[in-house]
Motif scaffolding. Structure first.
Motif, PDB file in Angstrom:
ATOM      1  N   ALA A  67       0.828  -1.204   0.000  1.00 46.24           N
ATOM      2  CA  ALA A  67       0.000   0.000   0.000  1.00 46.24           C
ATOM      3  C   ALA A  67       0.865   1.258   0.000  1.00 46.24           C
ATOM      4  O   ALA A  67       0.531   2.249  -0.656  1.00 46.24           O
ATOM      5  N   ALA A  68       1.977   1.239   0.730  1.00 47.09           N
ATOM      6  CA  ALA A  68       2.876   2.395   0.752  1.00 47.09           C
ATOM      7  C   ALA A  68       3.424   2.675  -0.642  1.00 47.09           C
ATOM      8  O   ALA A  68       3.532   3.834  -1.066  1.00 47.09           O
ATOM      9  N   PHE A  69       3.771   1.628  -1.359  1.00 45.50           N
ATOM     10  CA  PHE A  69       4.240   1.786  -2.748  1.00 45.50           C
ATOM     11  C   PHE A  69       3.145   2.406  -3.616  1.00 45.50           C
ATOM     12  O   PHE A  69       3.391   3.345  -4.376  1.00 45.50           O
ATOM     13  N   GLU A  70       1.944   1.893  -3.491  1.00 43.36           N
ATOM     14  CA  GLU A  70       0.846   2.354  -4.337  1.00 43.36           C
ATOM     15  C   GLU A  70       0.403   3.772  -4.002  1.00 43.36           C
ATOM     16  O   GLU A  70      -0.085   4.504  -4.879  1.00 43.36           O
ATOM     17  N   LEU A  71       0.575   4.201  -2.759  1.00 43.90           N
ATOM     18  CA  LEU A  71       0.184   5.541  -2.348  1.00 43.90           C
ATOM     19  C   LEU A  71       1.279   6.578  -2.586  1.00 43.90           C
ATOM     20  O   LEU A  71       1.043   7.776  -2.388  1.00 43.90           O
ATOM     21  N   SER A  72       2.460   6.159  -3.000  1.00 50.59           N
ATOM     22  CA  SER A  72       3.563   7.094  -3.218  1.00 50.59           C
ATOM     23  C   SER A  72       3.414   7.809  -4.562  1.00 50.59           C
ATOM     24  O   SER A  72       2.691   7.365  -5.455  1.00 50.59           O
ATOM     25  N   VAL A  74       6.421   9.047  -6.253  1.00 53.56           N
ATOM     26  CA  VAL A  74       7.636   8.732  -7.014  1.00 53.56           C
ATOM     27  C   VAL A  74       8.236   7.476  -6.406  1.00 53.56           C
ATOM     28  O   VAL A  74       8.260   7.339  -5.175  1.00 53.56           O
ATOM     29  N   GLN A  75       8.738   6.580  -7.268  1.00 54.83           N
ATOM     30  CA  GLN A  75       9.288   5.310  -6.782  1.00 54.83           C
ATOM     31  C   GLN A  75      10.719   5.118  -7.272  1.00 54.83           C
ATOM     32  O   GLN A  75      11.025   5.420  -8.426  1.00 54.83           O
ATOM     33  N   GLY A  83       7.806  -3.841  -6.277  1.00 51.99           N
ATOM     34  CA  GLY A  83       6.392  -3.508  -6.140  1.00 51.99           C
ATOM     35  C   GLY A  83       5.957  -3.248  -4.716  1.00 51.99           C
ATOM     36  O   GLY A  83       4.759  -3.198  -4.426  1.00 51.99           O
ATOM     37  N   VAL A  84       6.914  -3.069  -3.804  1.00 52.82           N
ATOM     38  CA  VAL A  84       6.622  -2.760  -2.403  1.00 52.82           C
ATOM     39  C   VAL A  84       7.644  -1.742  -1.908  1.00 52.82           C
ATOM     40  O   VAL A  84       8.737  -1.633  -2.464  1.00 52.82           O
ATOM     41  N   ALA A  85       7.267  -1.000  -0.871  1.00 56.36           N
ATOM     42  CA  ALA A  85       8.166   0.017  -0.315  1.00 56.36           C
ATOM     43  C   ALA A  85       8.218  -0.124   1.198  1.00 56.36           C
ATOM     44  O   ALA A  85       7.205  -0.395   1.841  1.00 56.36           O
ATOM     45  N   ASN A  86       9.413   0.062   1.744  1.00 63.11           N
ATOM     46  CA  ASN A  86       9.558   0.067   3.207  1.00 63.11           C
ATOM     47  C   ASN A  86      10.134   1.376   3.715  1.00 63.11           C
ATOM     48  O   ASN A  86      10.299   1.549   4.923  1.00 63.11           O
ATOM     49  N   ASP A  99      10.962   4.012  -1.525  1.00 61.58           N
ATOM     50  CA  ASP A  99      12.161   3.219  -1.791  1.00 61.58           C
ATOM     51  C   ASP A  99      12.006   1.885  -1.070  1.00 61.58           C
ATOM     52  O   ASP A  99      11.138   1.709  -0.209  1.00 61.58           O
ATOM     53  N   ASN A 100      12.865   0.934  -1.433  1.00 64.45           N
ATOM     54  CA  ASN A 100      12.909  -0.342  -0.728  1.00 64.45           C
ATOM     55  C   ASN A 100      14.349  -0.605  -0.315  1.00 64.45           C
ATOM     56  O   ASN A 100      15.185  -0.956  -1.152  1.00 64.45           O
ATOM     57  N   THR A 101      14.627  -0.394   0.980  1.00 70.82           N
ATOM     58  CA  THR A 101      15.981  -0.635   1.494  1.00 70.82           C
ATOM     59  C   THR A 101      16.148  -2.062   1.988  1.00 70.82           C
ATOM     60  O   THR A 101      17.252  -2.453   2.371  1.00 70.82           O
ATOM     61  N   ASP A 102      15.049  -2.865   1.991  1.00 65.75           N
ATOM     62  CA  ASP A 102      15.178  -4.273   2.378  1.00 65.75           C
ATOM     63  C   ASP A 102      16.087  -5.023   1.409  1.00 65.75           C
ATOM     64  O   ASP A 102      16.859  -5.898   1.824  1.00 65.75           O
ATOM     65  N   LEU A 103      15.993  -4.696   0.121  1.00 68.42           N
ATOM     66  CA  LEU A 103      16.816  -5.362  -0.889  1.00 68.42           C
ATOM     67  C   LEU A 103      18.298  -5.122  -0.612  1.00 68.42           C
ATOM     68  O   LEU A 103      19.090  -6.069  -0.521  1.00 68.42           O
ATOM     69  N   ALA A 104      18.679  -3.866  -0.454  1.00 66.92           N
ATOM     70  CA  ALA A 104      20.082  -3.561  -0.177  1.00 66.92           C
ATOM     71  C   ALA A 104      20.494  -4.068   1.198  1.00 66.92           C
ATOM     72  O   ALA A 104      21.638  -4.503   1.399  1.00 66.92           O
ATOM     73  N   GLY A 105      19.562  -4.026   2.173  1.00 68.04           N
ATOM     74  CA  GLY A 105      19.881  -4.506   3.514  1.00 68.04           C
ATOM     75  C   GLY A 105      20.165  -5.993   3.529  1.00 68.04           C
ATOM     76  O   GLY A 105      21.135  -6.455   4.165  1.00 68.04           O
ATOM     77  N   PHE A 106      19.339  -6.786   2.814  1.00 65.65           N
ATOM     78  CA  PHE A 106      19.609  -8.221   2.775  1.00 65.65           C
ATOM     79  C   PHE A 106      20.857  -8.514   1.951  1.00 65.65           C
ATOM     80  O   PHE A 106      21.624  -9.427   2.296  1.00 65.65           O
ATOM     81  N   SER A 107      21.086  -7.771   0.885  1.00 62.35           N
ATOM     82  CA  SER A 107      22.309  -7.968   0.093  1.00 62.35           C
ATOM     83  C   SER A 107      23.546  -7.766   0.958  1.00 62.35           C
ATOM     84  O   SER A 107      24.524  -8.521   0.856  1.00 62.35           O
ATOM     85  N   TRP A 108      23.504  -6.740   1.822  1.00 63.25           N
ATOM     86  CA  TRP A 108      24.636  -6.474   2.707  1.00 63.25           C
ATOM     87  C   TRP A 108      24.823  -7.629   3.687  1.00 63.25           C
ATOM     88  O   TRP A 108      25.945  -8.085   3.915  1.00 63.25           O
TER      89      TRP A 108
END
Length: 428
Positions: A67-72, A74-75, A83-86, A99-108
């Protein structure tokens, strides 16, 4: 702070539905993105808060990431990919940036795990290898993307998907990495696991186990992996890394890797319980009280907790219901306090005779064995020591104490001195 119309006036914060056990405020306080508040909203409140709330930067957790992604307005590329934002911020025009920092956080976290625990970069561990991701929800999307970026062949395991959990012992038994992206095993339902130990054991190529759950510190799946000698890591590094990336966006600052590493170490040091085990009369209670005073932490004596639960002194309860009945209540109490964090816990001398007590205490704790010569152990108020004899109890229990313990401390005779010695050995 919540207002009467369901909106919150916050500068920075975390939006979700149930947030009481989140570590995010402490993490963001350390990162400088404070004040940081927990904003619990019901679904009808979300849009109004995001559109009209007086916030500057937000993290978003389940069930509102899509929902946060859809209500934003700019992505970022990462948010569009998943398709999701945190992470939400605002630009100079008041537009909501997702933005989605979970992707970069898990990559780290993945890269750190592979280099530190497996001795190779993630691309060398996973390149052309198979990685199984448990769960198909929002966290799974970020995990899958990070694994694909590292070159893995990713298989999603879910109850209702084409690959079920039974495939881990069949067509997917050649996986080199397992990642739990479900909430199974999260506090307070711990230490549960989405897999059985036999399922992990049936995968001969398995090099590592990761879990996005960060509370407890060692999830049920990580405990199983530990017992099988498989390197594992639970989700604290991902949590801190994604928070640091979010914080850098909130504050317009740089992401500093050394800050993430240091914060992970501090959080672990502060959150892990210190569990004292040893023979009856070894000084666990007196040393534990002294250690709690020195570290300014809550102290729990499991025998006192049993007394409160039973409505009578623990020794009398043991005599009235017998050892089996006493041990059942002891296990219940050990599970309750072992799932919490930042405690000093003194266990009864016989806690080790039930193997089922190990995992609840180990999941959030460092286990310290206090050793004192048998002829210096007090027998007062200890019916088993009197009836069975100290030497007989020691022959039965010492191998268990030694196997359970992370650290052994030879008592000096002074509770304060023993407490100082424990702090020195644990670096506290």
């Amino acid at each position: 702070m919540r207002s009467s119309d369901g909106r919150a006036n916050v500068r920075f914060g975390l939006v979700g539905r149930r947030l009481s056990h989140s570590w995010s405020p402490a993490i963001h306080a350390a990162l400088g993105s404070a004040p940081y508040e927990l904003v619990e909203l019901e679904p009808p409140e979300l849009e109004g808060f995001l559109r009209r709330g007086a916030w500057e930067g937000l993290n978003v957790t389940i069930p509102y990431k899509r929902a946060a992604f859809e209500l934003s307005d700019v992505q970022s590329a990462s948010a569009r990919r998943l398709g999701v934002a945190n992470t939400l911020t605002k630009d100079g025009q008041g537009r909501i940036i997702a933005d989605n920092t979970d992707l970069a956080g898990f990559s780290w976290m993945l890269e750190r795990f592979c280099r530190e625990r497996l001795g190779r970069p993630a691309e060398r561990v996973l390149g052309s290898g198979k990685a199984c991701v448990l769960g198909s929800g929002g966290a799974s999307q970020a995990v899958r993307a990070a694994l694909e970026d590292a070159g893995a062949e990713v298989v999603v395991i879910s109850r209702g998907g084409p690959c079920g959990y039974e495939s881990l012992s069949g067509g997917n038994s050649d996986s080199v990495l397992i990642v739990n992206a479900t909430p199974v095993g999260m506090y307070p339902d711990c230490p549960q696991s989405p897999l059985t130990k036999s399922q992990l054991q049936s995968m001969p190529l398995l090099s590592g186990v990761l879990d996005v759950v960060y509370n407890p510190t060692r999830t049920g799946m990580c405990l199983d992996a530990e017992e099988l000698g498989i390197p594992s890591m639970s989700g604290l590094p991902m949590l801190v890394a994604q928070a640091a990336l979010s914080s850098s966006q909130f504050l317009g600052s740089e992401f500093r890797e050394e800050e993430v590493v240091g914060l992970c170490e501090r959080l672990l040091s502060q959150s892990l319980n210190i569990i004292l085990i040893g023979m009856p009369g070894a000084g666990k209670t007196s040393t534990g009280r002294s250690l709690a005073r020195q570290l300014m932490r809550p102290f729990v004596d499991l025998d006192d907790a049993i007394s409160l639960e039973a409505g009578m002194p623990a020794a009398r309860y043991l005599e009235s219901v017998g050892e089996d009945g006493f041990r059942r209540l002891e296990s219940k109490v050990a599970l309750r306090y072992g799932s919490q964090s930042n405690l000093i816990i003194a266990c009864g001398g016989g806690v080790v005779v039930r193997e089922e007590n190990y995992r609840p205490l180990r999941q959030n704790g460092r286990i310290v064995l206090l050793e004192r010569p048998l002829d210096r152990l007090s027998l007062k108020g200890r019916p088993l020591s009197r009836s069975r004899g100290v030497e007989a109890l020691a022959r039965e229990r010492m191998p268990l104490y030694e196997r359970w313990s992370d650290l052994r401390v030879h008592c000096t005779g002074s509770p304060a001195g023993d407490a100082r010695k424990i702090r020195e050995l644990l670096g506290l």
